[in-house]
Every structure is written in structure tokens, then in C-alpha cells.
Scaffold this motif. Sequence first.
Motif, mmCIF file in Angstrom:
data_model
loop_
_atom_site.group_PDB
_atom_site.id
_atom_site.type_symbol
_atom_site.label_atom_id
_atom_site.label_comp_id
_atom_site.label_asym_id
_atom_site.label_seq_id
_atom_site.Cartn_x
_atom_site.Cartn_y
_atom_site.Cartn_z
ATOM 1 N N ALA A 160 0.807 -1.115 0.247
ATOM 2 C CA ALA A 160 0.092 -0.064 0.042
ATOM 3 C C ALA A 160 0.806 1.412 -0.050
ATOM 4 C CB ALA A 160 -0.703 -0.052 1.209
ATOM 5 N N MET A 161 1.871 1.205 0.937
ATOM 6 C CA MET A 161 2.713 2.287 0.751
ATOM 7 C C MET A 161 3.351 2.352 -0.661
ATOM 8 S SD MET A 161 4.296 2.179 4.880
ATOM 9 C CE MET A 161 5.390 3.336 4.719
ATOM 10 N N GLU A 162 3.876 1.530 -0.983
ATOM 11 C CA GLU A 162 4.733 1.339 -2.400
ATOM 12 C C GLU A 162 3.834 2.181 -3.404
ATOM 13 O OE1 GLU A 162 6.550 -1.432 -5.502
ATOM 14 O OE2 GLU A 162 6.657 -1.933 -3.434
ATOM 15 N N HIS A 163 2.505 1.733 -3.489
ATOM 16 C CA HIS A 163 1.719 2.155 -4.631
ATOM 17 C C HIS A 163 1.383 3.652 -4.316
ATOM 18 C CE1 HIS A 163 1.342 -1.126 -7.309
ATOM 19 N NE2 HIS A 163 1.026 -1.812 -6.267
ATOM 20 N N ALA A 164 0.874 4.147 -2.917
ATOM 21 C CA ALA A 164 0.772 5.339 -2.576
ATOM 22 C C ALA A 164 1.904 6.305 -2.912
ATOM 23 C CB ALA A 164 0.454 5.468 -1.033
ATOM 24 N N GLY A 165 2.993 5.783 -2.798
ATOM 25 C CA GLY A 165 4.572 6.766 -3.212
ATOM 26 C C GLY A 165 4.337 7.074 -4.837
ATOM 27 N N GLU A 166 4.196 5.914 -5.542
ATOM 28 C CA GLU A 166 3.939 5.876 -6.947
ATOM 29 C C GLU A 166 2.761 6.982 -7.495
ATOM 30 O OE1 GLU A 166 5.751 4.590 -9.456
ATOM 31 O OE2 GLU A 166 7.336 4.168 -7.841
ATOM 32 N N ALA A 167 1.689 6.852 -6.614
ATOM 33 C CA ALA A 167 0.620 7.747 -6.867
ATOM 34 C C ALA A 167 1.059 9.289 -6.472
ATOM 35 C CB ALA A 167 -0.571 7.093 -6.145
ATOM 36 N N LYS A 168 1.705 9.544 -5.375
ATOM 37 C CA LYS A 168 2.052 10.602 -5.089
ATOM 38 C C LYS A 168 2.979 11.179 -6.141
ATOM 39 C CE LYS A 168 4.538 13.204 -1.586
ATOM 40 N NZ LYS A 168 5.534 13.486 -0.758
ATOM 41 N N ALA A 169 4.036 10.701 -6.517
ATOM 42 C CA ALA A 169 5.017 10.933 -7.696
ATOM 43 C C ALA A 169 4.257 11.331 -8.714
ATOM 44 C CB ALA A 169 6.039 9.774 -7.671
ATOM 45 N N HIS A 170 3.534 10.404 -9.391
ATOM 46 C CA HIS A 170 2.794 10.624 -10.614
ATOM 47 C C HIS A 170 1.883 11.844 -10.633
ATOM 48 C CE1 HIS A 170 4.047 7.575 -13.289
ATOM 49 N NE2 HIS A 170 4.232 6.459 -12.157
ATOM 50 N N GLY A 171 1.211 12.295 -9.513
ATOM 51 C CA GLY A 171 0.289 13.160 -9.140
ATOM 52 C C GLY A 171 1.339 14.622 -9.096
ATOM 53 N N GLU A 172 2.404 14.491 -8.632
ATOM 54 C CA GLU A 172 3.449 15.625 -8.687
ATOM 55 C C GLU A 172 3.795 15.966 -10.134
ATOM 56 O OE1 GLU A 172 6.116 14.561 -5.794
ATOM 57 O OE2 GLU A 172 5.002 15.475 -3.920
ATOM 58 N N MET A 173 3.803 14.926 -10.905
ATOM 59 C CA MET A 173 4.402 15.165 -12.240
ATOM 60 C C MET A 173 3.309 15.508 -13.256
ATOM 61 S SD MET A 173 7.205 12.276 -12.728
ATOM 62 C CE MET A 173 6.341 10.755 -12.041
ATOM 63 N N GLY A 174 1.990 15.431 -12.674
ATOM 64 C CA GLY A 174 0.767 15.890 -13.685
ATOM 65 C C GLY A 174 0.249 14.685 -14.378
ATOM 66 N N HIS A 175 0.643 13.423 -13.956
ATOM 67 C CA HIS A 175 0.137 12.401 -14.619
ATOM 68 C C HIS A 175 -1.137 11.858 -13.951
ATOM 69 C CE1 HIS A 175 4.589 11.655 -15.570
ATOM 70 N NE2 HIS A 175 4.054 12.718 -16.178
ATOM 71 N N ALA A 176 -2.209 12.145 -14.117
ATOM 72 C CA ALA A 176 -3.485 11.793 -13.272
ATOM 73 C C ALA A 176 -3.805 10.369 -13.451
ATOM 74 C CB ALA A 176 -4.616 12.732 -13.730
ATOM 75 N N LYS A 177 -3.809 9.869 -14.641
ATOM 76 C CA LYS A 177 -3.997 8.451 -14.931
ATOM 77 C C LYS A 177 -3.105 7.441 -14.290
ATOM 78 C CE LYS A 177 -6.646 8.612 -19.514
ATOM 79 N NZ LYS A 177 -6.622 7.930 -20.821
ATOM 80 N N ASP A 178 -1.879 7.968 -14.134
ATOM 81 C CA ASP A 178 -1.048 6.890 -13.342
ATOM 82 C C ASP A 178 -1.189 6.970 -12.062
ATOM 83 O OD1 ASP A 178 0.410 5.736 -15.858
ATOM 84 O OD2 ASP A 178 1.526 7.491 -15.940
#
Length: 117
Positions: free
Chosen positions: A33-51
Motif C-alpha cells: 500500500a505504501m509503495e503504490h501510494a508513493g507512486e501515486a504521489k510521484a505521478h500526481g506531482e508530475m501531473g500524470h492523473a491516470k498513473d
Amino acid sequence: MKAISTTIIGVGILAFFLSTQTYATDAGHTSEAMEHAGEAKAHGEMGHAKDSLKHAKDSLDHAKKAKDDHAASQKHMDEAIKHLEAGIKSAESDQPKEAAQHTDEAIKHMRQSQSGH
């Protein structure tokens, strides 16, 4: 008498290994859960809504599985789930930066659930 003590020792060892395996599985869900949340955060910060959305949903799935692992951590996993759900809504609304903030809060609560605070 020897057969009884051997049986008791065998049952004790089996119980130990089963509880150890359960704990490892529980920690696995929190880690995932933490790993995927970290990926979600990183993609959000990069502006990648789908990822961000995909990883937030994966994180939510693992967080729900980890929620009931330990009673003391349930409060933090409940909060993590709330933030992941809010992050998913933000990503679905094409608001990746807000999604990143929610997943960051979810990660904080997941960490606290692991430490038992």
C-alpha cells in the motif's frame, strides 16, 4: 508421555510458523500500500492523473487488506483509506497535485500504523 510432549512441541512450532506467516503477509499489504501510494504521489506531482489514479487504487486495495491486521493500527489505516479515496477522486477530476497531497497523508498514516502509534 514422550508422544504427548512431541505432539505439543509440534503444535507449538506449527502455531509459531503460521503466526509468523500471517504477520509477514500483513506487513506485505502495508508495504505494498505504501509503495503504490508513493507512486501515486510521484505521478500526481508530475501531473500524470491516470498513473496516479492507478497506483492510488492499488494502494487502496492493499490498505483495505492491511486494515484489520492489528487493532492498534486500524485507526491509522482508516485514515489512510480516507485519504486514498480522496486522492482517487482528485485524480479522477484531473487534479493530480491535490491527489498527491492526499496520498502523502495516506503514506504518513500507513507509516504510523506500522509503528503502532
